[in-house]
Design a protein around this motif. Structure first.
Motif, PDB file in Angstrom:
ATOM      1  N   HIS A 143       0.845  -1.195   0.000  1.00 50.50           N
ATOM      2  CA  HIS A 143       0.000   0.000   0.000  1.00 50.50           C
ATOM      3  C   HIS A 143       0.877   1.239   0.000  1.00 50.50           C
ATOM      4  N   SER A 144       0.301   2.348  -0.482  1.00 48.07           N
ATOM      5  CA  SER A 144       1.000   3.628  -0.515  1.00 48.07           C
ATOM      6  C   SER A 144      -0.011   4.742  -0.659  1.00 48.07           C
ATOM      7  N   ASP A 145       0.010   5.695   0.264  1.00 46.30           N
ATOM      8  CA  ASP A 145      -0.844   6.887   0.193  1.00 46.30           C
ATOM      9  C   ASP A 145      -2.309   6.556  -0.017  1.00 46.30           C
ATOM     10  N   GLY A 146      -2.805   5.564   0.678  1.00 47.87           N
ATOM     11  CA  GLY A 146      -4.213   5.213   0.595  1.00 47.87           C
ATOM     12  C   GLY A 146      -4.557   4.255  -0.520  1.00 47.87           C
ATOM     13  N   GLY A 187       4.871  -5.147  -4.665  1.00 44.91           N
ATOM     14  CA  GLY A 187       4.933  -4.017  -3.750  1.00 44.91           C
ATOM     15  C   GLY A 187       4.472  -2.762  -4.458  1.00 44.91           C
ATOM     16  N   LEU A 188       4.051  -1.767  -3.692  1.00 45.34           N
ATOM     17  CA  LEU A 188       3.553  -0.506  -4.243  1.00 45.34           C
ATOM     18  C   LEU A 188       4.194   0.640  -3.479  1.00 45.34           C
ATOM     19  N   GLY A 189       4.747   1.599  -4.230  1.00 43.22           N
ATOM     20  CA  GLY A 189       5.367   2.748  -3.580  1.00 43.22           C
ATOM     21  C   GLY A 189       5.369   3.963  -4.490  1.00 43.22           C
ATOM     22  N   PHE A 190       5.636   5.126  -3.893  1.00 46.38           N
ATOM     23  CA  PHE A 190       5.628   6.401  -4.616  1.00 46.38           C
ATOM     24  C   PHE A 190       7.054   6.825  -4.926  1.00 46.38           C
ATOM     25  N   ASP A 191       7.302   7.115  -6.197  1.00 46.24           N
ATOM     26  CA  ASP A 191       8.603   7.619  -6.640  1.00 46.24           C
ATOM     27  C   ASP A 191       8.488   9.121  -6.833  1.00 46.24           C
ATOM     28  N   LYS A 198       4.705   3.231  -8.366  1.00 44.97           N
ATOM     29  CA  LYS A 198       5.282   2.077  -9.040  1.00 44.97           C
ATOM     30  C   LYS A 198       4.823   0.794  -8.363  1.00 44.97           C
ATOM     31  N   VAL A 199       4.467  -0.183  -9.180  1.00 43.95           N
ATOM     32  CA  VAL A 199       4.208  -1.536  -8.712  1.00 43.95           C
ATOM     33  C   VAL A 199       5.426  -2.373  -9.079  1.00 43.95           C
ATOM     34  N   VAL A 200       5.985  -3.080  -8.096  1.00 42.34           N
ATOM     35  CA  VAL A 200       7.221  -3.826  -8.291  1.00 42.34           C
ATOM     36  C   VAL A 200       6.951  -5.313  -8.064  1.00 42.34           C
ATOM     37  N   ARG A 201       7.364  -6.132  -9.022  1.00 41.70           N
ATOM     38  CA  ARG A 201       7.244  -7.576  -8.932  1.00 41.70           C
ATOM     39  C   ARG A 201       8.619  -8.167  -8.638  1.00 41.70           C
ATOM     40  N   VAL A 202       8.731  -8.936  -7.557  1.00 38.26           N
ATOM     41  CA  VAL A 202      10.015  -9.488  -7.121  1.00 38.26           C
ATOM     42  C   VAL A 202       9.914 -11.013  -7.009  1.00 38.26           C
ATOM     43  N   THR A 248       6.735  -3.153   2.630  1.00 39.02           N
ATOM     44  CA  THR A 248       6.698  -1.992   3.515  1.00 39.02           C
ATOM     45  C   THR A 248       7.316  -0.810   2.799  1.00 39.02           C
ATOM     46  N   GLU A 249       6.561   0.282   2.643  1.00 34.82           N
ATOM     47  CA  GLU A 249       7.088   1.482   2.003  1.00 34.82           C
ATOM     48  C   GLU A 249       7.444   2.522   3.050  1.00 34.82           C
TER      49      GLU A 249
END
Length: 470
Positions: A143-146, A187-191, A198-202, A248-249
């Motif tokens: 999650h990121s910013d709601g 994962g989801l985070g703000f750049d 950005k959605v990141v696949r690991v 975790t962002e």
């Protein structure tokens, strides 16, 4: 012979006729007095003051207020207002469950539950009307910013979804190649460098063990571009992550607890959202063979739970990935009838602070407790409306649209449900309060709503002026 008498009218002069007409004309009545003001203190506020007060209201209230009038709809949906509202909510995030902090409980093949209040260690839950997850397995991956990133097993390869529960909108993402549904790790985070999410696949540990021919790779999707791209193989880390772990962002990076098979240990893996590079974060000092059982965020700190089974729990925090500070340490676990409290010592996860300053903690999918750091005591929290759940997600309430740079979104609400927002509110004919097609009941509802909000604004301005004078 007597003459018959007749009543003959004497001729009248024009002047005399006009005098009679003037006497017979009734004067016009005076205009009625204006209706009394129902609120003598009511006043028109400047637009900048209205905007300053609206930005302090909860996101769910602002969603309803979009249909009060056209100017409010334009203001609340404007990018500048969304950013300003988010900035204020970020400053209050995880400081109190009753402010901008929200907790969602994920249940297996069941709807999401939202924890809406906390009072005297009693928390109420409400069911979110997100029909897309009903009766289907799903996980919240980050999650990121709601915005929440979910993967839903729909029986056709799975789908990744970005969902904002505050405004009840979601958006389906395109699936990357060889997508394996809920077993994937995202994962989801703000750049901030590109002003986009950005959605990141690991690499997934489940896929490594269960999927023949699995090739670990890292892919990134930007919400504005809406397409996946692969990062170079040399930047792919040699670690694998459990699919049940959330990203975790914090501080411009995504963190996971990863497994190092060569060393038979867990490592803290960080992905820099701007540079798109991985690194391993050294754990807190280990003086007695403790293991890391959980990582998460508290405000703008990266936190880990350092524990030794049947012993004690330590919570460490860092802002720079180097210097760790111990913020919680305890071995006095609460007594639960029929259970040994020490058996749960590795299951405690801090989530946020309460209004009283205690730390709200989850005991993985079974119960919540508050921990008072001042006297090292626990208290049980009564969760009403929930028995068991798979995940807890602490997110910041916001107006951020899952659409990113103009991509279309869909309503998360099932047909026939009432969310307090006029359907098709972007249509000018439907947003106009005074439109001739609007019913009287709707107009009365909106007028009453506007009056209540106006009173709230007046009170808020007065309260702010008092604080300024002090």
């Amino acid at each position: 012979m007597r003459k018959k008498h007749t009543d003959a009218k004497m001729p009248t002069s024009p002047n005399h006729r006009r005098e009679e007409e003037e006497i017979n004309i009734k004067p016009e009545p005076p205009p009625p007095p204006p209706p009394p003001n129902p609120n003598p203190n009511q006043m028109e506020l400047p637009e900048d003051i209205v905007a300053d007060i609206l930005k302090r209201l909860p996101a769910k209230s602002l969603v309803r207020f979009r249909c009060v009038c056209k100017p409010w709809c334009s203001l609340i949906t404007s990018p500048n207002f969304v950013r300003t509202h988010l900035k204020l909510n970020r400053s209050q995030f995880q400081s109190d469950l009753g402010t901008s902090t929200r907790i969602i409980l994920s249940r297996y093949c069941d709807t999401l539950l939202s924890m809406v209040s906390e009072n005297n260690n009693v928390v109420e839950t409400v069911e979110l009307d997100f029909a897309l997850v009903r009766n289907l397995p799903y996980y919240v991956k980050g999650h990121s910013d709601g915005l929440l990133c979910l993967v839903i097993n729909d029986g056709f390869g799975g789908m990744a979804v970005i969902y904002n529960p505050s405004i009840q909108e979601y958006r389906k993402l395109p699936s990357p190649c060889n997508f394996r549904s809920t077993r994937e790790v995202l994962g989801l985070g703000f750049d901030a460098s590109i002003d986009d999410y950005k959605v990141v696949r690991v690499p997934s540990n489940y896929c490594r063990l269960k999927c023949p021919g699995y090739q670990p790779q890292v892919e990134v999707l930007e919400l504005k571009t809406n397409c996946w791209r692969k990062i170079p193989d040399e930047d792919t880390p040699p670690f694998f992550i459990e699919h049940i772990f959330q990203a975790t962002e914090v501080n411009g990076g995504l963190y996971w607890l990863a497994e190092d098979h060569d060393a038979s240990r867990c490592v803290i893996l960080r992905f820099d959202l701007a540079e798109e590079k991985f690194k391993v974060v050294l754990p807190p000092p280990d003086e007695s063979c403790k293991s890391i059982s959980w990582i998460g965020a508290m405000k703008d700190w990266l936190c880990v739970v350092h524990t030794r089974r049947l012993s004690d729990v330590h919570v460490w925090a860092t802002k720079d990935d180097k210097n760790w500070t111990k913020i919680i340490t305890t071995s006095r676990f609460p007594r639960i009838p029929g259970r040994d409290p020490f058996l749960d010592s590795f299951r405690y996860m801090p989530l946020c602070y309460t209004e009283k300053g205690a730390v709200l903690m989850s005991v993985r999918g079974e119960r919540f407790v508050t921990f008072d750091t001042r006297d090292n005591t626990f208290e049980h929290v009564d969760i009403r409306g929930a028995q068991h759940w798979l995940q807890e997600t602490v997110y910041c309430e916001s107006l951020v649209s899952p659409g990113g740079g103009g991509n279309p979104t869909e309503s998360a609400v099932a047909l026939g449900s009432d969310v307090g927002v006029a359907e098709g509110e972007q249509d000018e004919d439907q947003t106009a309060v005074g439109d001739s097609t609007s019913s009287n009941s709707l107009r009365q509802l909106l007028v009453g709503l506007k009056r209540e909000v106006h009173n709230l604004l007046v009170c808020s301005v007065g309260h702010r002026n008092i604080n300024d004078d002090n």
